[in-house]
Every structure is written in C-alpha cells, then in structure tokens.
Scaffold this motif. Structure first.
Motif, short mmCIF file in Angstrom:
data_model
loop_
_atom_site.label_atom_id
_atom_site.label_comp_id
_atom_site.label_asym_id
_atom_site.label_seq_id
_atom_site.Cartn_x
_atom_site.Cartn_y
_atom_site.Cartn_z
N PHE A 1 0.81 -1.21 0.00
CA PHE A 1 0.00 0.00 0.00
C PHE A 1 0.85 1.27 0.00
CE2 PHE A 1 -4.01 -2.19 1.90
CZ PHE A 1 -4.40 -2.55 0.62
N PRO A 2 1.88 1.37 0.84
CA PRO A 2 2.73 2.57 0.76
C PRO A 2 3.48 2.68 -0.57
CG PRO A 2 3.01 1.48 2.88
CD PRO A 2 2.22 0.55 2.01
N MET A 3 3.98 1.56 -1.11
CA MET A 3 4.73 1.59 -2.36
C MET A 3 3.87 2.02 -3.52
SD MET A 3 6.97 -1.90 -1.85
CE MET A 3 7.53 -1.91 -3.55
N MET A 4 2.56 1.69 -3.47
CA MET A 4 1.65 2.04 -4.55
C MET A 4 0.97 3.38 -4.31
SD MET A 4 0.02 -1.72 -5.35
CE MET A 4 -0.45 -1.30 -7.02
N GLY A 5 1.32 4.06 -3.23
CA GLY A 5 0.78 5.37 -2.98
C GLY A 5 -0.66 5.39 -2.52
N LEU A 6 -1.13 4.31 -1.90
CA LEU A 6 -2.52 4.24 -1.46
C LEU A 6 -2.69 4.71 -0.02
CD1 LEU A 6 -3.49 0.78 -3.02
CD2 LEU A 6 -3.79 3.07 -3.98
N LEU A 7 -1.83 4.24 0.87
CA LEU A 7 -1.87 4.63 2.28
C LEU A 7 -0.45 4.80 2.77
CD1 LEU A 7 -4.56 2.17 3.74
CD2 LEU A 7 -4.91 4.59 3.21
N THR A 8 -0.27 5.67 3.76
CA THR A 8 1.06 5.82 4.35
C THR A 8 1.39 4.60 5.21
OG1 THR A 8 0.25 6.93 6.34
CG2 THR A 8 0.74 8.31 4.41
N ALA A 9 2.67 4.35 5.39
CA ALA A 9 3.09 3.21 6.21
C ALA A 9 2.57 3.34 7.63
CB ALA A 9 4.62 3.11 6.21
N LYS A 10 2.54 4.56 8.15
CA LYS A 10 2.04 4.78 9.50
C LYS A 10 0.56 4.43 9.61
CE LYS A 10 1.76 8.31 13.11
NZ LYS A 10 2.06 9.73 13.47
N THR A 11 -0.21 4.80 8.59
CA THR A 11 -1.64 4.51 8.61
C THR A 11 -1.91 3.02 8.54
OG1 THR A 11 -2.12 6.64 7.55
CG2 THR A 11 -3.84 4.95 7.46
N VAL A 12 -1.21 2.34 7.63
CA VAL A 12 -1.43 0.90 7.46
C VAL A 12 -1.05 0.15 8.73
CG1 VAL A 12 -0.79 -1.14 6.13
CG2 VAL A 12 -1.03 1.04 4.98
N SER A 13 0.10 0.44 9.27
CA SER A 13 0.55 -0.27 10.47
C SER A 13 -0.37 0.00 11.65
CB SER A 13 1.98 0.14 10.82
OG SER A 13 2.87 -0.16 9.77
N GLY A 14 -0.96 1.19 11.69
CA GLY A 14 -1.81 1.56 12.82
C GLY A 14 -3.10 0.79 12.91
N VAL A 15 -3.58 0.21 11.79
CA VAL A 15 -4.87 -0.48 11.83
C VAL A 15 -4.72 -1.95 12.19
CG1 VAL A 15 -5.83 1.08 10.10
CG2 VAL A 15 -4.80 -1.07 9.35
N TYR A 16 -3.50 -2.43 12.35
CA TYR A 16 -3.32 -3.86 12.62
C TYR A 16 -3.71 -4.27 14.03
CZ TYR A 16 -1.35 -5.58 8.28
OH TYR A 16 -1.20 -6.01 6.99
N MET A 17 -3.77 -3.33 14.94
CA MET A 17 -4.24 -3.62 16.30
C MET A 17 -5.32 -2.62 16.64
SD MET A 17 -2.69 -6.30 17.53
CE MET A 17 -2.84 -6.22 19.31
#
Length: 609
Positions: A87-103
């Motif tokens: 998702f970050p590599m494809m410009g969809l979501l920031t790494a911080k946003t993606v990691s934040g939803v895992y818990m």
C-alpha cells in the motif's frame, strides 16, 4: 485449508532420497511450487498498469492476497503482512496509517479473552470439566456421546477450537480402548450371554452343551464344534464393525462439536471477531455504533449453536450407531462399568480441586458477567456508568487478563500464612506467566485480523468500496432471502478448502456493500456469512479440529464427507431460520438505517493521533 506439517515434508524427502528411481517431472515441478508465489503478481499486473486509478491498485493488492489466502502457497499470517509494504509503495496509504490499523479494539478483546483461555488450559480446568461431565452422563452410548459433544461444544465457546479438540481426543481414545478391550474379552469366550451359548436357537434338540469356554481349546475334546466357530467369527466381525462405527462417531462428533461451539460466543472463533471488526468499520463510517457486543452476539449465536449440536447428536446416532427412534441404539456398550472406571480413574489423576483452579474459574465467571452486563441491548448495563463509547468489551477482558499476572497461584508463605517452622524463601508465582501465553497464544490470527482491517481501510480511502457498492446494485431486484441462501451455501462449501478466517476476511467488505446496495442492514449478509464459515464438516483440511481427528487414522475421508455433507446441507436452513426469527427480531436485519441509504457520502470522523 491447513498446510502439511513439516514432519510430513521431511518424511517425503527421506523417501525420495532412498528411492532407486529418479523423480518424475511432475514431482520436480511440484518441489518448486513455493516459487509459484511470483505468478499471481505478474498475471494480475495489467490491472494497475492499464487502469491507473487508486481503485484498481487497491483491487490488485486484494486479488493477490485472495490468491495467496486461498492456495496457502505461503502461510496466511505472512500473506496478511503484504499491505504493510504494498500500500505505501503504490501510494494508497502511508506506512504509518497501514501499520496503525493492525491492532484495534477487537484485537484487544480477542487478546484479553484468550488470556483467560490460556489460564484455563494451564491449570487443566477444561479437562476437569470434561471428565466430571462424563462421570455424570454414564457410559450408555447415546449419553456418552452427548456428554462428549456437550463438553466440547461448551469449552470451544471459550477456548480455542483446536485446543479443545486436542484435549478431548485422548479422552475419547481411552474410552474406545476400554470398549475394545471389553469386546475382545467377550469374543474370547468369557461371556455368559445366552446368545453366545446357544448355537442353534431354531432347533433346541441339537444344542451343544457349552457352558463357559475359557480359550479356543476349551471344548469338551479340545476342539470347538464347527458351528461355534462360525458363530464366534460372525460375532467378531459384528463387534469389529460396531467398534469402528463407534470410533468414527465419537471422533467426528468431537471435531464437529468444536466447530459448532465456536459459534456460541463472540470470542469463540476467528470469523466472529472478523465480523465484529468489519462491522465496527462499516458502522463507524456513518458515525453509528455497531450493535455487535458480547451479549448481543449470544442472543443470536448461542441458541443457533445449541440447535445445531442437538441435530448433530441425533445425526451421529442415526448414521454411525444405527439407532432406532433417534435415541435407542441397537447395541449397548459392554462392560460399561469398566468404561466408567476409566473415566473416574482419569479424573482421580487430576487430584482435588486446588486453589489456582478455583481462582481462575472465579476470574472467568466475573469476566463473562462483565461482558454480558456491559450493554444489555439498550436497556442498561454498567457501561453507562462511564462516558459514552469510552468502554467496550475489551476493557474488562484486558483488566481480568492483567489480574492473572498478579494474583498468586498459591497462598503465599508470608506473615500469618507462613507455616510454623517453614524456613523456605517466600515465593509468589502468579496464575499466568508470559511463557505460557507465548506458547499457547494463536498469534497468527492477529496478523490475519490486521490484514483484513488494512484491506478495509484501503478500500474505503481509495473509493473501491463505493465502486463495489455501485456495481452490486444490479442485485437490487433479487429477493434478499434467496440471495442470502445462495451466499451461505457458496461459503459453506468454499470454506471446506479455504481457511475460515481468510474467507471471512475477504467476504465481509463485499457483503456489507451488497447489503447496502439492496437497501438492507449490512449485518443481514455479514452475520450469517461469518457464521457459515464454521460449517466446515466435510474435509480434513477444512479446519484444524477435522485434521486432528483425521490424524488418528480411525476416520476415512469418505466417512467425513458423508457425515459432513448432511450437516452442511442442514445447517444453512437452520441458520436462515435463526436469522428470520429471533435474529431479525433483535437486530432488525431487514431494515436499513437512513444513514446507510446515501452510499456515496459516508460520515467520517477524525481520530486524534
């Protein structure tokens, strides 16, 4: 679908090394099957290249994960990590946003509940409950079967279905061994059953004078009458066939009861929590509170689970035990006193109920009460003592879990509790240690839940959810009940070859949009579909409980297919009945709230960082 255990792979490698023949081309290609992981991204690559839109890029990631989850070419937990870098590599979501939803809150609810489950396993409370119930039900086949199923069903609502099955199967094997031993003793001649002694019941004048034959050479002249040999051989075949059916019946009943029991509570199995998490996301988009809580789940799931386990009990008797009138079996378990002695002996090995077992059960009881009474469906609950929406089911779960690491497992030898003359060093060991949690906690499921949350977040942010919702409007004219039945049967048979949690993760976002496009409550499709993923009765690879009982070698694949096919077919109508009656009366599945009718402009809230 479960992957082959490493042990089997190593065994296969050893067999190939000792073989004098060269491996076939097909075997050599299959040895490289893990490298096929690169095919799906390449084949699907035209999607984001030809359609340079965020929705297409998000669909590309979802498609790759769907292929990996379905085929399990890599572990499903590893597949769940793909959004963190794609998702970050494809410009969809920031790494911080993606990691934040895992818990999130649902993950914490699951973690807190499993802390209590681990404590129950550590102190053998589940085994004590199982053996105590079996002592009460007796050794009559139908009641013994009901006792085994009832215990498995109840325990799987609170602890892992896999752990419950792994604990119950050795108990079943001990019971079957005793039944087999008793039957073998009877076949050797140590029985005074009149049917065994009378060789020609239709001709009383030609009866042999046989009393009790101690062994095969115990006839009057050292030889057995020919017809006695025929009777003995026939009875031995009947006994073996009966024992085989009994073994298959009990083993499959354990696996199926574990699968059904997971439906009964919110924390019973992974798909339930996936539904909870996805429902929170869907309702949160429109600034609404999801109606799914621990107590409301039990209103819908517990009666459904209870009905299914009763149907399973009747079906197991008819199919394997060959029962008449649904409850009366043709043959009783011989030597039932010995079976009861085996159960009592196993229970005695546990010793008396001790301090840590009582303590854990008290904490468990308090947690269940707190879960049920937090929100009583809008009519009250202790949750109203705090700010609105500030506490959830995860709050008491984590609190009780924390206390397990503090409360001692024995009365500490300090001050007035110290025995006179005791010079040992004061030592306080808690009810639960992190080592036990590390060994027994199913960490894989947290990554799978997190992967699902990441997909849902990206689908919403990129507009893919809106696109799917618009596309699904073609189903608006179909009868919702017919659509629901078709979906349930598709998922029922799909889950036989696919991970239950994986298929639930993939289907929940799609079904929520399908429901909204048909202007019905999102839970109308999501709730039954999540429960349907637990209807995995036909194949060993469908669920870990099925694989465990199959590994003992007493159940063939055809046995599981024939017995499970009936349960697959019957379970869906029962689920639809539950949805249309008490489920609809409480959750209003057939009504959609006004906020859901405008699919293109969901209400979003800003979460403080």
């Amino acid at each position: 679908m479960m992957s082959d255990p490493p042990e089997q792979d190593h065994q296969g490698d050893n067999q190939e090394d000792t073989s004098t023949e060269s491996p076939s081309s097909l075997n050599q290609v299959w040895a490289l099957h893990n490298f096929f992981v690169f095919l799906a991204p390449v084949i699907l690559l035209p999607l984001p290249l030809l359609v340079d839109r965020p929705e297409a890029k998000c669909a590309y990631v979802i498609a790759i994960m769907a292929v990996y989850w379905t085929t399990e070419v890599i572990p499903i937990a590893v597949t769940s990590l793909i959004p963190i870098f794609l998702f970050p590599m494809m410009g969809l979501l920031t790494a911080k946003t993606v990691s934040g939803v895992y818990m999130n809150d649902t993950s914490m609810l699951f973690f807190g509940g499993l802390l209590l489950a681990v404590a129950i396993e550590v102190w053998d409370i589940h085994k004590r409950i199982a053996l105590k119930v079996l002592m009460l039900v007796g050794s009559e086949p139908k009641w013994l079967l009901l006792g085994l199923m009832g215990v498995t069903w109840f325990l799987s609502m609170w602890i892992s279905n896999t752990a419950t099955t792994a604990m119950m199967i050795p108990i079943v094997q001990a019971i079957l061994q005793q039944i087999k031993l008793t039957d073998t003793t009877n076949d050797d001649g140590n029985s005074t059953d009149p049917e065994m002694l009378e060789l020609e019941p239709n001709d009383k004048s030609k009866s042999y004078e046989v009393t009790v034959i101690p062994d095969v050479n115990g006839g009057p002249n050292g030889e057995l009458p020919p017809k006695y040999n025929d009777v003995l051989e026939t009875d031995k075949k009947v006994t073996d066939a009966h024992h085989a059916r009994m073994a298959k019946c009990m083993c499959l009943a354990i696996a199926y009861s574990a699968n059904i029991g997971g439906i009964g509570s919110l924390t019973g199995t992974g798909p339930n929590l996936i539904l909870k998490g996805q429902a929170d996301i869907v309702f949160g988009e429109y600034n609404l509170t999801s109606p799914i809580t621990f107590s409301t789940w039990m209103i819908y799931g517990l009666p459904l689970s209870f009905i299914l386990v009763i149907i399973l009990w009747v079906w197991m008797q008819i199919f394997f035990l060959r029962c008449k009138g649904f409850t009366t079996c043709r043959r009783k378990v011989e030597g039932r006193d010995r079976v009861a002695e085996v159960i009592a002996s196993e229970y005695k090995k546990l010793g008396p109920v001790n301090f840590p077992q009582i303590s854990v059960m008290v904490f468990f009881g308090i947690l269940v009460v707190l879960w049920i009474t937090r929100d009583l469906g809008g009519i009250g609950g202790w949750g109203q003592l705090f700010k609105s929406k500030f506490v959830s089911d995860s709050t008491p779960a984590i609190f009780m879990g924390l206390l397990l690491f503090i409360f001692p497992s024995a009365v500490p030898n300090v001050f007035c509790f110290r025995k006179r003359g005791d010079k040992s060093k004061p030592l306080i060991k808690p009810l639960l240690t992190w080592q036990s949690v590390h060994e027994k906690m199913p960490w894989t499921l947290y990554l799978l839940l997190g992967g699902g949350y990441a997909l849902a977040k990206a689908s919403s942010e990129t507009g893919l959810s809106e696109l799917v919702g618009t596309s699904l409007k073609v189903f608006q004219d179909l009868n919702p009940w017919l659509m629901l039945m078709i979906l349930c049967y598709i998922i029922t048979f799909l889950t036989e070859v696919t991970s239950n949690t994986a298929i639930a993760t993939l289907m929940m976002p799609i079904l929520s949009r399908l429901a909204l496009s048909m202007q019905v409550n999102p839970l109308y499709f999501m709730f039954p579909a999540a429960i349907t993923t637990s209807f995995a009765f036909m194949l060993p690879v469908a669920t870990p409980p099925n694989a465990i009982v199959f590994s003992y070698g007493q159940v063939r694949v055809i046995d599981m297919v024939l017995a499970g096919f009936f349960m697959n077919i019957v379970s869906v109508p029962v689920l639809l009945l539950a949805t249309a009656t008490w489920g609809n009366a409480f959750f209003h599945f057939d009504q959609v709230q006004p906020e859901f009718l405008n699919l293109t402009t969901p209400i979003t809230t800003v979460t403080p960082i």
